[in-house]
Scaffold this motif. Structure first.
Motif, mmCIF file in Angstrom:
data_model
loop_
_atom_site.group_PDB
_atom_site.id
_atom_site.type_symbol
_atom_site.label_atom_id
_atom_site.label_comp_id
_atom_site.label_asym_id
_atom_site.label_seq_id
_atom_site.Cartn_x
_atom_site.Cartn_y
_atom_site.Cartn_z
ATOM 1 N N GLN A 39 0.856 -1.179 0.000
ATOM 2 C CA GLN A 39 0.000 0.000 0.000
ATOM 3 C C GLN A 39 0.893 1.230 0.000
ATOM 4 O OE1 GLN A 39 -3.113 -0.065 2.925
ATOM 5 N NE2 GLN A 39 -4.260 1.509 1.840
ATOM 6 N N LYS A 43 -2.688 5.474 -1.765
ATOM 7 C CA LYS A 43 -3.206 4.505 -2.741
ATOM 8 C C LYS A 43 -3.889 3.344 -2.040
ATOM 9 C CE LYS A 43 -1.188 6.624 -6.245
ATOM 10 N NZ LYS A 43 -1.957 7.269 -7.353
ATOM 11 N N GLU A 46 -2.458 -3.049 -3.129
ATOM 12 C CA GLU A 46 -2.368 -3.682 -4.446
ATOM 13 C C GLU A 46 -1.545 -4.960 -4.396
ATOM 14 O OE1 GLU A 46 -0.412 -0.976 -7.104
ATOM 15 O OE2 GLU A 46 1.451 -0.984 -5.968
#
Length: 127
Positions: A39, A43, A46
């Motif tokens: 992370q 954001k 992912e």
């Protein structure tokens, strides 16, 4: 329950390397696929990499990578030690993030499909 604990984060220069470790405890590690996620500031979390249960081999499993880390990061596992690793080479400033390991019965690239998570370890890459 599976408890996961990441280690190995820290500060690296661009082009350098770090190796993250994730130690599992509690319920048996056997049969679980493991994933690494990150992370970045501001954001969403992912997918980075995942590795399947090795299907009998002590050390090898099917591996999966995000395109952004393909060729630079390597995921591996040592089932005898209940540990999964993320070797990160050719680091870039955009790799700066909190890195998390996670576990689920089969490999996946989807954050919400993982059942167990570690607390995360900070990786900072300076330019």
């Amino acid at each position: 329950q599976v408890q996961l604990a990441e280690s190995g984060g820290g500060l690296a220069q661009a082009g350098g390397s770090l190796r993250l470790s994730c130690a599992a405890s509690g319920r048996t590690f056997r049969g679980y696929a493991m994933g690494w996620f990150r992370q970045r500031p501001g954001k969403e979390r992912e997918f980075v990499a995942a590795i399947s249960w090795s299907g009998g081999s002590p050390y090898y499993g099917d591996t999966y990578y995000a395109e952004s880390v393909l060729g630079r990061f390597t995921i591996s596992r040592d089932n005898a030690k209940n540990t999964v690793y993320l070797q990160m080479n050719s680091l870039k400033p955009e790799d700066t993030a909190v890195y998390y390991c996670a576990a689920r019965p089969g490999p996946s690239t989807v954050v919400n499909e993982y059942d167990y998570w570690g607390q995360g370890t900070q990786v900072t890459v300076s330019s």
